[in-house]
Motif scaffolding. Sequence first.
Motif, short mmCIF file in Angstrom:
data_model
loop_
_atom_site.label_atom_id
_atom_site.label_comp_id
_atom_site.label_asym_id
_atom_site.label_seq_id
_atom_site.Cartn_x
_atom_site.Cartn_y
_atom_site.Cartn_z
N THR A 1 15.63 -32.09 72.16
CA THR A 1 14.94 -33.05 73.01
C THR A 1 15.85 -33.54 74.13
O THR A 1 16.87 -34.16 73.88
N SER B 1 9.26 -42.92 80.04
CA SER B 1 9.30 -42.03 78.87
C SER B 1 8.05 -41.17 78.78
O SER B 1 7.01 -41.49 79.35
N HIS C 1 6.57 -37.47 76.23
CA HIS C 1 6.92 -36.44 75.26
C HIS C 1 5.99 -35.25 75.43
O HIS C 1 4.90 -35.37 75.95
N TYR C 2 6.45 -34.10 74.99
CA TYR C 2 5.64 -32.89 75.14
C TYR C 2 5.68 -32.01 73.89
O TYR C 2 5.36 -30.84 73.93
N ASP C 3 6.05 -32.61 72.78
CA ASP C 3 6.04 -31.86 71.54
C ASP C 3 4.61 -31.68 71.05
O ASP C 3 3.70 -32.36 71.49
N ASP D 1 -0.46 -35.44 73.19
CA ASP D 1 0.76 -35.13 73.92
C ASP D 1 0.62 -35.49 75.39
O ASP D 1 -0.47 -35.63 75.92
N LYS E 1 2.08 -33.75 78.12
CA LYS E 1 2.68 -32.69 78.92
C LYS E 1 2.43 -32.88 80.41
O LYS E 1 3.32 -32.73 81.22
N VAL F 1 4.63 -35.73 81.77
CA VAL F 1 6.04 -35.34 81.85
C VAL F 1 6.26 -34.42 83.05
O VAL F 1 7.21 -34.60 83.82
#
Length: 96
Positions: free
Chosen positions: A23, A41, A43-45, A74, A76, A79
């Motif tokens: 990460t 912040s 996240h793209y998990d 997510d 994505k 981000v």
Amino acid sequence: MWLATTFPNATIALDQTLVGGHTPLYHWQGQDPSAEAILISGHYDVVPIEGDWSRYPWAGEISDGFVWGRGVLDMKGGVVSLMEAVDRLAANGFQP
């Protein structure tokens, strides 16, 4: 890493630390070290397909007021939008 090759200017301008070996955590040093910092912040998990799913994990099915599927929460797009903005700013020599 996809982010590093897709956003080369951001990769050069930002300090990066890998958390847990996977990460990326970025830091963009501002011009004034006494100024307050901000945190952006995302996240793209993606949730792995493990165990039993009550709905087909690839469908993105809308049911009971929820979207059911792998990765529906997510960020994505968010981000990528943030990294695109930082990359363009860095390409033009901007430093916060």
